[in-house]
Design a protein around this motif. Structure first.
Motif, PDB file in Angstrom:
ATOM      1  N   THR A  83       0.916  -1.246   0.113  1.00 26.95           N
ATOM      2  CA  THR A  83       0.176  -0.158  -0.019  1.00 26.95           C
ATOM      3  C   THR A  83       0.683   1.343  -0.101  1.00 26.95           C
ATOM      4  N   TYR A  84       0.361   2.269  -0.383  1.00 30.88           N
ATOM      5  CA  TYR A  84       0.925   3.551  -0.503  1.00 30.88           C
ATOM      6  C   TYR A  84      -0.121   4.469  -0.207  1.00 30.88           C
ATOM      7  N   HIS A  85      -0.015   5.294   0.627  1.00 31.34           N
ATOM      8  CA  HIS A  85      -0.942   6.323   1.008  1.00 31.34           C
ATOM      9  C   HIS A  85      -0.594   7.697   1.345  1.00 31.34           C
ATOM     10  N   TRP A  86      -1.231   8.747   1.147  1.00 24.79           N
ATOM     11  CA  TRP A  86      -0.819  10.008   1.462  1.00 24.79           C
ATOM     12  C   TRP A  86      -2.107  10.608   2.152  1.00 24.79           C
ATOM     13  N   GLU A  95      -5.389   6.996  -1.174  1.00 25.75           N
ATOM     14  CA  GLU A  95      -5.081   5.523  -0.547  1.00 25.75           C
ATOM     15  C   GLU A  95      -5.041   4.705  -1.856  1.00 25.75           C
ATOM     16  N   GLY A  96      -4.000   3.712  -1.748  1.00 22.20           N
ATOM     17  CA  GLY A  96      -4.024   2.958  -2.862  1.00 22.20           C
ATOM     18  C   GLY A  96      -3.129   1.820  -2.645  1.00 22.20           C
ATOM     19  N   LYS A  97      -3.072   0.780  -3.462  1.00 23.07           N
ATOM     20  CA  LYS A  97      -2.375  -0.496  -3.605  1.00 23.07           C
ATOM     21  C   LYS A  97      -1.435  -0.810  -4.972  1.00 23.07           C
ATOM     22  N   PHE A 113      -5.401   3.752  -7.161  1.00 22.76           N
ATOM     23  CA  PHE A 113      -5.684   4.364  -5.984  1.00 22.76           C
ATOM     24  C   PHE A 113      -6.923   5.143  -6.152  1.00 22.76           C
ATOM     25  N   ILE A 114      -7.499   5.700  -4.861  1.00 26.73           N
ATOM     26  CA  ILE A 114      -8.435   6.650  -4.929  1.00 26.73           C
ATOM     27  C   ILE A 114      -8.172   8.042  -4.534  1.00 26.73           C
ATOM     28  N   GLN A 115      -8.536   8.804  -5.203  1.00 20.62           N
ATOM     29  CA  GLN A 115      -8.287  10.386  -4.434  1.00 20.62           C
ATOM     30  C   GLN A 115      -9.336  11.164  -5.175  1.00 20.62           C
ATOM     31  N   ALA A 122      -1.370   4.412 -11.929  1.00 20.13           N
ATOM     32  CA  ALA A 122      -0.054   4.822 -12.532  1.00 20.13           C
ATOM     33  C   ALA A 122       0.898   4.033 -12.357  1.00 20.13           C
ATOM     34  N   GLN A 123       2.029   3.812 -13.255  1.00 20.88           N
ATOM     35  CA  GLN A 123       3.315   3.023 -12.997  1.00 20.88           C
ATOM     36  C   GLN A 123       4.192   3.614 -12.231  1.00 20.88           C
TER      37      GLN A 123
END
Length: 155
Positions: A83-86, A95-97, A113-115, A122-123
């Protein structure tokens, strides 16, 4: 003569039975169907490991409020996911995977991700260093780029 015919009959019977046994279906024994035993490929001894990264940016006028970047990475062989979240304190969060592969210390992954209520993708590339992960990818206006500090993972 009768004895010879009897011996020949017994001999023919034995040959017939022996032949029938050789051609018998090996999957049946006593009328029961046996399941075929196949050797499975041995499981690869790939260890699953996890790394965690996090940055916190407290506000100067209110340190209890902070923006947060979080990155978790799970490894199994050359396969990775995480996961990678801001998570900004007052803005829309992202929030994304991601899922991809690692070669040396560089991960190439597809990030979904969802924003602002919208799905996007994205790559991304994640370069792992001793105490830091550098994330790059997507267009500059997406703001996916970050240097995130390594922390102990909490389960």
């Amino acid at each position: 003569m009768l004895k010879v015919i009897k011996n020949i009959s017994v001999l023919v019977l034995l040959i017939t039975l022996g032949s029938a046994c050789k051609n018998a279906d090996p999957s049946k024994e006593n009328g029961e169907v046996l399941t075929e035993v196949s050797e499975e490929m041995p499981a690869q001894n790939t260890e699953v490991t996890k790394m965690c990264f996090k940055n916190e940016f407290p506000f100067k006028d209110d340190p209890s409020q902070k923006d947060v970047q979080e990155l978790t990475i799970t490894f199994e062989g050359s396969r990775v996911w995480g996961t990678y979240h801001w998570l900004p304190a007052f803005k829309d969060k992202r929030e994304g995977k991601f899922e991809g592969t690692i070669n040396d210390n560089t991960i190439s992954a597809n990030y979904r991700f969802i924003q602002e209520g919208k799905d996007d993708a994205a790559q991304i590339t994640i370069v792992l260093m001793e105490d830091l992960a550098t994330v790059t990818g997507g267009s500059p206006e997406m703001g996916l780029e970050a240097k995130i500090e390594k922390i102990p993972c909490v389960e």
